[in-house]
Design a protein around this motif. Structure first.
Motif, short mmCIF file in Angstrom:
data_model
loop_
_atom_site.label_atom_id
_atom_site.label_comp_id
_atom_site.label_asym_id
_atom_site.label_seq_id
_atom_site.Cartn_x
_atom_site.Cartn_y
_atom_site.Cartn_z
N ILE A 164 6.64 -22.73 35.88
CA ILE A 164 5.61 -23.70 36.01
C ILE A 164 6.09 -24.96 35.98
CG2 ILE A 164 4.39 -24.90 33.89
CD1 ILE A 164 4.19 -22.25 32.40
N GLU A 165 7.48 -25.29 35.83
CA GLU A 165 8.06 -26.49 36.05
C GLU A 165 8.48 -26.91 37.39
OE1 GLU A 165 10.16 -28.32 32.81
OE2 GLU A 165 9.06 -26.86 31.20
N SER A 166 8.21 -27.98 37.96
CA SER A 166 8.69 -28.17 39.47
C SER A 166 10.03 -28.46 39.35
CB SER A 166 7.94 -28.80 40.40
OG SER A 166 6.60 -28.19 40.33
N PHE A 167 10.18 -29.79 38.94
CA PHE A 167 11.27 -30.56 38.55
C PHE A 167 11.92 -30.80 37.32
CE2 PHE A 167 9.18 -31.86 42.68
CZ PHE A 167 10.18 -31.34 43.60
N PRO A 168 12.50 -29.88 36.67
CA PRO A 168 12.85 -30.08 35.16
C PRO A 168 14.00 -30.99 35.01
CG PRO A 168 13.62 -28.14 35.94
CD PRO A 168 12.81 -28.52 37.33
N ASP A 169 14.11 -31.37 33.62
CA ASP A 169 15.44 -32.20 33.57
C ASP A 169 16.37 -31.00 33.12
OD1 ASP A 169 13.97 -34.55 33.61
OD2 ASP A 169 13.36 -34.61 31.65
N LYS A 170 17.58 -31.57 33.12
CA LYS A 170 18.94 -30.75 33.00
C LYS A 170 18.87 -30.32 31.33
CE LYS A 170 21.89 -32.50 36.02
NZ LYS A 170 23.42 -33.27 36.49
N VAL A 171 18.21 -31.25 30.56
CA VAL A 171 18.14 -30.79 28.98
C VAL A 171 17.01 -29.77 28.86
CG1 VAL A 171 17.50 -31.70 26.79
CG2 VAL A 171 18.65 -33.33 28.49
N ASP A 172 15.99 -29.49 29.83
CA ASP A 172 14.92 -28.55 29.35
C ASP A 172 15.66 -27.11 29.36
OD1 ASP A 172 13.14 -30.58 29.37
OD2 ASP A 172 12.40 -30.32 31.41
N VAL A 173 16.51 -26.69 30.05
CA VAL A 173 17.06 -25.47 30.16
C VAL A 173 17.57 -24.99 28.63
CG1 VAL A 173 18.78 -23.96 31.25
CG2 VAL A 173 17.60 -25.68 32.29
N ALA A 213 15.04 -20.37 25.34
CA ALA A 213 14.52 -21.87 25.64
C ALA A 213 13.17 -21.89 25.78
CB ALA A 213 15.45 -22.37 26.57
N THR A 214 12.51 -23.11 25.62
CA THR A 214 11.18 -23.12 26.12
C THR A 214 10.87 -23.56 27.39
OG1 THR A 214 11.18 -25.53 25.57
CG2 THR A 214 10.61 -24.23 23.73
N TYR A 215 11.99 -23.39 28.34
CA TYR A 215 11.71 -23.85 29.66
C TYR A 215 11.32 -22.51 30.44
CZ TYR A 215 13.36 -24.31 34.51
OH TYR A 215 13.50 -24.27 36.01
N ASN A 216 10.34 -22.73 31.30
CA ASN A 216 9.73 -21.98 32.23
C ASN A 216 9.81 -22.40 33.63
OD1 ASN A 216 8.49 -19.86 33.30
ND2 ASN A 216 6.31 -20.02 32.32
N HIS A 217 10.52 -21.54 34.26
CA HIS A 217 10.70 -22.15 35.76
C HIS A 217 9.51 -21.91 36.62
CE1 HIS A 217 11.82 -17.82 36.23
NE2 HIS A 217 11.36 -17.85 37.66
#
Length: 163
Positions: free
Chosen positions: A79-88, A73-77
């Motif tokens: 960098i992103e503080s409060f991600p959406d559930k979809v981002d994972v 996935a494109t999610y990087n934990h």
């Protein structure tokens, strides 16, 4: 960097050489699209899904379980503080990045490099020199005076003086 242009694939078979390999050749009843019976044309035409479902097609990088999907996935934990559930679970090919899998039956064509005037010398420099006096301010009011550059209106008498 040149921008690739995506053109619709008008052939009978999609080009998925980056995705996987075929063990044997696909049998087509015709190589033509026009002037043949409808049944043979439908039998010979393959979509991306029907090409991938062939028993002798073997993809290169197929995710085995949900962990593989989350890792790609494109999610990087960090960098992103409060991600959406979809981002994972958001994959790079749905965002628009180029990946190993094709979503559309298209061909990527790079435009030819244009050589101006027949040689490779490049021209550079400033193409337009804008005067700082011709810029209108963003927050100017409706009652502000519009004067020519170089002239100003004095608040006391209203006469115009040139400096």
């Amino acid at each position: 960097m040149t921008k690739k242009k995506q053109v619709r694939n008008k052939g009978l078979l999609p080009q998925l050489e980056k995705e996987g390999t075929l063990d044997k050749e696909i049998v087509l009843s015709t190589r033509e699209k026009l002037g043949v019976p409808v049944g043979s044309r439908l039998f010979s035409h393959h979509t991306l899904a029907s090409y991938r479902k062939l028993s002798f097609y073997h993809p290169f990088d197929l995710p085995q379980d949900s962990l593989d999907i989350i890792l790609s996935a494109t999610y990087n934990h960090s960098i992103e503080s409060f991600p959406d559930k979809v981002d994972v679970n958001l994959q790079p090919d749905t965002v628009g990045c180029e990946t190993w899998r094709k979503l559309r039956n298209t061909l990527d064509k790079t435009p030819p490099a244009s050589i101006p005037m027949g040689h490779t010398m490049r021209r550079g420099g400033i193409t337009e020199r804008r005067s700082p006096f011709s810029v209108k301010l963003m927050n100017s009011g409706v009652h502000s005076s519009q004067t020519n550059p170089g002239y100003s209106r004095q608040p006391a008498g209203g006469a115009i003086f040139f400096y």
